[in-house]
Design a protein around this motif. Structure first.
Motif, mmCIF file in Angstrom:
data_model
loop_
_atom_site.group_PDB
_atom_site.id
_atom_site.type_symbol
_atom_site.label_atom_id
_atom_site.label_comp_id
_atom_site.label_asym_id
_atom_site.label_seq_id
_atom_site.Cartn_x
_atom_site.Cartn_y
_atom_site.Cartn_z
ATOM 1 N N ASP A 156 0.812 -1.210 0.000
ATOM 2 C CA ASP A 156 0.000 0.000 0.000
ATOM 3 C C ASP A 156 0.848 1.264 0.000
ATOM 4 N N GLY A 157 1.966 1.272 0.715
ATOM 5 C CA GLY A 157 2.753 2.481 0.806
ATOM 6 C C GLY A 157 3.365 2.911 -0.506
ATOM 7 N N ALA A 158 3.540 1.983 -1.443
ATOM 8 C CA ALA A 158 4.163 2.305 -2.726
ATOM 9 C C ALA A 158 3.198 2.880 -3.737
ATOM 10 N N THR A 159 1.959 3.007 -3.353
ATOM 11 C CA THR A 159 0.950 3.476 -4.313
ATOM 12 C C THR A 159 0.784 4.981 -4.320
ATOM 13 N N GLU A 160 1.346 5.667 -3.334
ATOM 14 C CA GLU A 160 1.099 7.095 -3.228
ATOM 15 C C GLU A 160 1.578 7.862 -4.463
ATOM 16 N N ARG A 161 2.728 7.465 -5.013
ATOM 17 C CA ARG A 161 3.252 8.174 -6.183
ATOM 18 C C ARG A 161 2.298 8.053 -7.373
ATOM 19 N N VAL A 162 1.731 6.867 -7.573
ATOM 20 C CA VAL A 162 0.810 6.654 -8.681
ATOM 21 C C VAL A 162 -0.490 7.419 -8.444
ATOM 22 N N LEU A 163 -0.937 7.431 -7.190
ATOM 23 C CA LEU A 163 -2.173 8.153 -6.890
ATOM 24 C C LEU A 163 -2.007 9.647 -7.125
ATOM 25 N N GLU A 164 -0.840 10.176 -6.792
ATOM 26 C CA GLU A 164 -0.593 11.592 -7.044
ATOM 27 C C GLU A 164 -0.614 11.879 -8.537
ATOM 28 N N ARG A 165 -0.033 11.008 -9.324
ATOM 29 C CA ARG A 165 -0.052 11.211 -10.778
ATOM 30 C C ARG A 165 -1.477 11.081 -11.326
ATOM 31 N N ARG A 225 -9.157 11.504 -15.486
ATOM 32 C CA ARG A 225 -9.161 10.816 -14.185
ATOM 33 C C ARG A 225 -10.485 10.093 -13.955
ATOM 34 N N ASP A 226 -11.584 10.756 -14.256
ATOM 35 C CA ASP A 226 -12.898 10.139 -14.039
ATOM 36 C C ASP A 226 -13.094 8.938 -14.957
ATOM 37 N N GLU A 227 -12.580 9.023 -16.193
ATOM 38 C CA GLU A 227 -12.706 7.880 -17.108
ATOM 39 C C GLU A 227 -11.954 6.664 -16.575
ATOM 40 N N ILE A 228 -10.750 6.891 -16.054
ATOM 41 C CA ILE A 228 -9.973 5.773 -15.505
ATOM 42 C C ILE A 228 -10.689 5.167 -14.299
ATOM 43 N N LEU A 229 -11.136 5.999 -13.375
ATOM 44 C CA LEU A 229 -11.788 5.488 -12.178
ATOM 45 C C LEU A 229 -13.083 4.751 -12.524
#
Length: 601
Positions: free
Chosen positions: A73-82, A91-95
């Motif tokens: 879980d801790g390694a996901t922050e960078r991807v979430l920021e991008r 962003r809405d299309e991906i989600l």
């Protein structure tokens, strides 16, 4: 379709981004085949070859999210920021399309803002006031009854013969009277001529208007043998009920609906017959003609308010002075004819009197026949001209009403994007409430699926090539955890997202003994869940709709679109896997046991 476009050379970051969304939309990671995973791996290696820009950034984030599924879980922050740095639409299309792919801590990190966006957009763009227009059928174009065919030809064909006999008989009578007493006969003939002209002038209008009034009254009061309003068939009955409804709600001031319905009984009967004749054809429902029925009801109300509802009863009334002049002229003509007969009798022999009597009889008979033919021919020409003008005016009025209604519908009707957005928001908040009720987080879920079906009674609509959308939905959510399956179902009114009572049930993996799908060509698709400790449950997934398709639409393709939109494919695979393998399927498909996705370097 996107793959075909790529194969024909249409390959760039935008095309690949939508290809990835299409590949993963409404599918969980474990739904992907080995070949599809290989295709995604190959596509990830092409990202570096595309031009820099919004689409490449979005495509890179999509593949990084896939790679994060088996990451701590801790390694996901960078991807979430991008992900958050992308434009709101990307962003809405991906989600939206990665809904079943994102699980665990990754989805927990996004869920709060996802829920907040759903709450903000749920009633956006005036949803409550506009949804109804989506389910309104396309109105059928305006029509009106054309003028009745003219019958003047037969009257005109008989007129020369009858007029010829009248002229011969009248000339013979004139000769006999002039021979008997020229001076007196000349005066009588002039008087007769004047009386005849006056009777023709005032009588023709009287005859025409009385004839038209009788015709209208007969059409209103006596159903024609071929009048569909007297046949009682289904289409006509629906037209009649629609007229009764709109006349009962479009009521003039000062009248009750019951009084107005009684006051307009004959008018409604005539309009029902007209609409039934004009629109009686296959595959045309009354709802496509409701705009015209509503317009006619409003027109009747407005004309009554102006005092012109029964205008023809006044315009078809011949003035009393004209009637009096016509009667006087006919009396004078009759008296003058008798006077001419007396002139012949006083100045000629008995043989001439007999001839004069025969001439008078010939004049009366042929004159009446000639007048009848002339009045009918002239009346038909006048009627045809009047009805043609009325036809054009009615058609123009109805065309204007049609254009106004169609323009209003087009301006009000939500787009497919809006309908999908609202439905997605409803599903998101439904899932959120279920998680809150069971006090679950996404970390607690192995997977989930939601089945979206119609709830009766409903209205439905679709655009060409798209799935059916309904005015009432049934949501059925399955939350799969290590402890078993939690099922939550509820019905929704799509216009205002008002929800009915919820039904909840929990069962272990081994309690789900079988899942079956029944396909019926005339009824659609049914999903049957069989539990070891309860009765089988049948879920109507989709209704048959082959008779509602456009000629160039493929029934099988549309059926697949509807099943995909309902979430059926993923739901069936999930439940079928659980029913077949129970706990073993859960263990194989837990996020921690999934093979990781590695993007190509």
């Amino acid at each position: 379709m996107i793959s075909d476009a790529i194969a024909h050379g249409h390959d760039n970051a935008e095309v690949r981004f939508h290809w990835v969304l299409a590949m993963l939309s409404a599918r969980a990671y474990h739904d992907l085949s080995a070949e599809e995973l290989q295709q995604l791996h190959h596509a990830s290696g092409l990202v570096r070859t595309y031009a820099e820009g919004e689409w490449k950034d979005a495509l890179r984030v999509a593949f990084e999210l896939l790679a994060m599924l088996s990451t701590a879980d801790g390694a996901t922050e960078r991807v979430l920021e991008r992900l958050r740095s992308l434009s709101p639409r990307r962003r809405d299309e991906i989600l939206h399309h990665f809904d079943l792919v994102l699980t665990g801590g990754l989805k927990d990190s996004l869920w709060t803002e996802n829920r907040e966006r759903a709450e903000a957009a749920r009633f956006g763009n005036d949803r409550v006031q506009r949804v109804w227009a989506y389910f309104e059928p396309d109105p059928i174009g305006p029509r009106t009854l054309p003028p009745r065919p003219s019958t003047a030809a037969a009257a005109q064909a008989a007129l020369p013969v009858r007029m010829g006999l009248f002229v011969v008989a009248a000339a013979f009578l004139c000769v006999l009277s002039l021979v008997a007493d020229p001076a007196e006969a000349a005066v009588e003939l002039l008087v007769a001529l004047g009386a005849g002209v006056a009777a023709t002038r005032f009588g023709s209008r009287w005859w025409y208007q009385e004839h038209q009034l009788k015709t209208r009254n007969r059409m209103l009061q006596v159903p024609h043998a071929r009048d569909p309003a007297s046949s009682g068939d289904g289409f006509t009955n629906r037209v009649r009920h629609s007229f009764d409804h709109y006349f009962s709600v479009r009521v003039p001031l000062g009248m009750t609906p019951h009084e107005w319905l009684g006051h307009t009984e004959h008018i409604r009967h005539s309009l029902v017959a007209e609409i039934s004749v004009l629109y009686r054809e296959s595959r045309i429902g009354v709802d496509r003609v409701d705009w015209l029925i509503r317009h006619l009801a409003e027109d009747a109300r407005d004309r009554y308010s102006r005092g012109t509802l029964f205008d023809h009863r006044h315009t078809d009334q011949t003035p009393a002075s004209a009637k009096a002049l016509c009667v006087v002229a006919l009396v004078v003509l009759g008296c003058t004819t008798l006077a001419l007969l007396g002139t012949v009798a006083s100045g000629a022999g008995a043989s001439h009197v007999v001839l004069a009597v025969l001439a008078v009889a010939g004049v009366v008979w042929s004159g009446r026949a000639a007048a009848s033919s002339w009045l009918e021919a002239r009346g038909e020409e006048r009627r045809l001209a009047e009805e043609t003008k009325e036809y054009q005016e009615r058609l123009a009025t109805r065309r204007a009403a049609y254009e106004n209604w169609k323009a209003f519908l087009d301006a009000t009707r939500p787009s497919e994007q809006e309908m999908e957005t609202w439905l997605t928001c409803d599903k998101t908040l439904f899932v959120d409430e279920a998680l809150r009720h069971y006090q679950l987080s996404w970390r607690d879920l192995i997977t989930h699926t939601i089945l979206v079906t119609s709830a009766r009674p409903y209205k439905r609509g679709r655009v060409k090539g798209g799935p059916w959308r309904y005015s009432r939905y049934s949501f059925r959510l399955f939350l799969v955890t290590q402890g078993g399956v939690r099922e939550v179902s509820s019905e929704f009114d799509f216009a205002d997202a008002r929800r009915g009572s919820e039904q909840r049930s929990n069962y272990r993996f081994d309690a789900l003994s079988s899942v079956q799908v029944t396909e019926r060509s005339t009824a659609g698709y049914d999903l049957e869940l069989v539990l070891t400790n309860g009765p089988a449950r049948n879920i109507r997934v989709a209704d048959a709709d082959t008779h509602h398709l456009a000629p160039d639409e493929n029934a099988q393709e549309i059926a697949e679109i509807n099943l995909s939109a309902a979430g059926f494919i993923h739901t069936f695979r999930l439940l079928e896997g659980i029913a077949a393998d129970g706990k073993g399927w859960i263990e194989r498909n837990s996020p921690g046991n999934q093979p990781s996705f590695r993007a190509a370097g």
